[in-house]
Design a protein around this motif. Structure first.
Motif, short mmCIF file in Angstrom:
data_model
loop_
_atom_site.label_atom_id
_atom_site.label_comp_id
_atom_site.label_asym_id
_atom_site.label_seq_id
_atom_site.Cartn_x
_atom_site.Cartn_y
_atom_site.Cartn_z
N ASP A 170 0.81 -1.21 0.00
CA ASP A 170 0.00 0.00 0.00
C ASP A 170 0.85 1.26 0.00
O ASP A 170 0.57 2.24 -0.71
CB ASP A 170 -0.98 0.01 1.16
N LEU A 171 1.94 1.25 0.76
CA LEU A 171 2.80 2.44 0.84
C LEU A 171 3.61 2.65 -0.44
O LEU A 171 3.76 3.79 -0.89
CB LEU A 171 3.74 2.35 2.04
N ILE A 172 4.13 1.58 -1.02
CA ILE A 172 4.92 1.75 -2.24
C ILE A 172 4.04 2.25 -3.38
O ILE A 172 4.46 3.09 -4.17
CB ILE A 172 5.73 0.48 -2.61
N MET A 173 2.81 1.78 -3.47
CA MET A 173 1.92 2.27 -4.53
C MET A 173 1.56 3.73 -4.30
O MET A 173 1.55 4.52 -5.24
CB MET A 173 0.67 1.39 -4.62
N GLU A 174 1.30 4.12 -3.05
CA GLU A 174 1.01 5.51 -2.74
C GLU A 174 2.22 6.39 -3.05
O GLU A 174 2.09 7.49 -3.61
CB GLU A 174 0.60 5.64 -1.28
N TYR A 175 3.41 5.92 -2.69
CA TYR A 175 4.63 6.67 -2.96
C TYR A 175 4.86 6.85 -4.46
O TYR A 175 5.17 7.95 -4.92
CB TYR A 175 5.83 5.96 -2.32
N LEU A 176 4.68 5.78 -5.23
CA LEU A 176 4.86 5.86 -6.68
C LEU A 176 3.85 6.80 -7.31
O LEU A 176 4.18 7.58 -8.22
CB LEU A 176 4.78 4.47 -7.32
N ASP A 177 2.60 6.77 -6.84
CA ASP A 177 1.57 7.70 -7.33
C ASP A 177 1.99 9.15 -7.08
O ASP A 177 1.92 9.99 -7.97
CB ASP A 177 0.23 7.46 -6.63
N GLU A 178 2.43 9.42 -5.86
CA GLU A 178 2.83 10.77 -5.50
C GLU A 178 4.04 11.23 -6.30
O GLU A 178 4.11 12.36 -6.76
CB GLU A 178 3.12 10.83 -4.00
N LEU A 179 4.99 10.35 -6.46
CA LEU A 179 6.20 10.68 -7.22
C LEU A 179 5.86 10.98 -8.67
O LEU A 179 6.39 11.92 -9.26
CB LEU A 179 7.19 9.51 -7.13
N GLY A 207 8.81 17.11 -12.30
CA GLY A 207 10.26 17.11 -12.26
C GLY A 207 10.90 16.16 -11.27
O GLY A 207 12.12 16.10 -11.17
N ALA A 208 10.11 15.41 -10.52
CA ALA A 208 10.67 14.54 -9.47
C ALA A 208 11.42 13.35 -10.04
O ALA A 208 12.33 12.83 -9.40
CB ALA A 208 9.57 14.06 -8.54
N GLY A 235 12.85 13.17 -13.25
CA GLY A 235 13.88 13.50 -14.24
C GLY A 235 13.72 12.74 -15.55
O GLY A 235 14.70 12.35 -16.15
N GLY A 236 12.48 12.51 -15.97
CA GLY A 236 12.24 11.83 -17.24
C GLY A 236 12.13 10.32 -17.13
O GLY A 236 11.82 9.65 -18.10
N LEU A 237 12.42 9.77 -15.96
CA LEU A 237 12.27 8.33 -15.75
C LEU A 237 10.88 8.03 -15.20
O LEU A 237 10.16 8.94 -14.81
CB LEU A 237 13.33 7.82 -14.77
N THR A 238 10.51 6.78 -15.15
CA THR A 238 9.26 6.43 -14.49
C THR A 238 9.49 6.47 -12.98
O THR A 238 10.63 6.38 -12.51
CB THR A 238 8.76 5.04 -14.89
N ALA A 239 8.42 6.58 -12.23
CA ALA A 239 8.53 6.59 -10.78
C ALA A 239 9.15 5.28 -10.28
O ALA A 239 9.96 5.28 -9.35
CB ALA A 239 7.15 6.79 -10.16
N LEU A 240 8.79 4.18 -10.91
CA LEU A 240 9.34 2.89 -10.50
C LEU A 240 10.84 2.81 -10.78
O LEU A 240 11.62 2.38 -9.94
CB LEU A 240 8.61 1.75 -11.22
#
Length: 148
Positions: free
Chosen positions: A65-74, A79-80, A82-87
């Motif tokens: 649950d936390l990693i999915m929430e973190y990835l959503d937020e990222l 600009g967080a 830098g052109g890469l995916t959150a994962l």
């Protein structure tokens, strides 16, 4: 809904489906880390890097649950990544935390956690050793930036 909310493919034959935590752990294993399951879901322990034992056995915390929430937020933060995916940026951060400071200030824990109502990426390391004590300069010395 972001793509990582759905179960996605990770292995080479593309037959098994895994969530983001399993993908991150698989990435670390591919990078040369020996990662074992911890005592609770989403908790892992790194025991070696490139077959060299890691005596502190850093803890990796990736609750679903936390990693999915973190990835959503990222992903939503401009600009967080830098052109890469959150994962993929999270993969880089995990690898960096686990491989940095193996000798000096090694990592003791890394991952995502809830703090102050939000989710954050965290990286805990051993405290820095105290600075060496040198003889204190005499009190009558003065530092001047301009030339004499």
């Amino acid at each position: 809904m972001p793509w990582w909310h759905y179960r996605f493919l990770v292995n080479l034959d593309r037959t098994d489906r895994h969530g983001p935590a399993e993908v991150l752990v698989a990435y670390l294993r591919t990078a040369g880390f020996t990662v074992d399951a911890g005592d609770s879901p989403g908790e892992y322990v790194v025991t070696a890097c490139q077959n060299d034992p890691m005596p502190l056995r850093p803890r990796v915390s990736l609750p679903d649950d936390l990693i999915m929430e973190y990835l959503d937020e990222l992903e939503r933060t401009p600009g967080a990544t830098g052109g890469l995916t959150a994962l993929s940026i999270t993969e880089v951060h995990l690898e960096e935390a686990l491989s940095a400071g193996v000798e000096y200030r090694p990592t003791t824990a890394v991952g995502v956690r809830r703090r102050r109502g939000g989710v954050e990426f965290f990286w805990e390391r051993l405290a820095a050793p105290p600075a060496p004590e040198y003889d204190a300069p005499p009190e009558d010395l003065e530092w001047r930036a301009d030339r004499p």
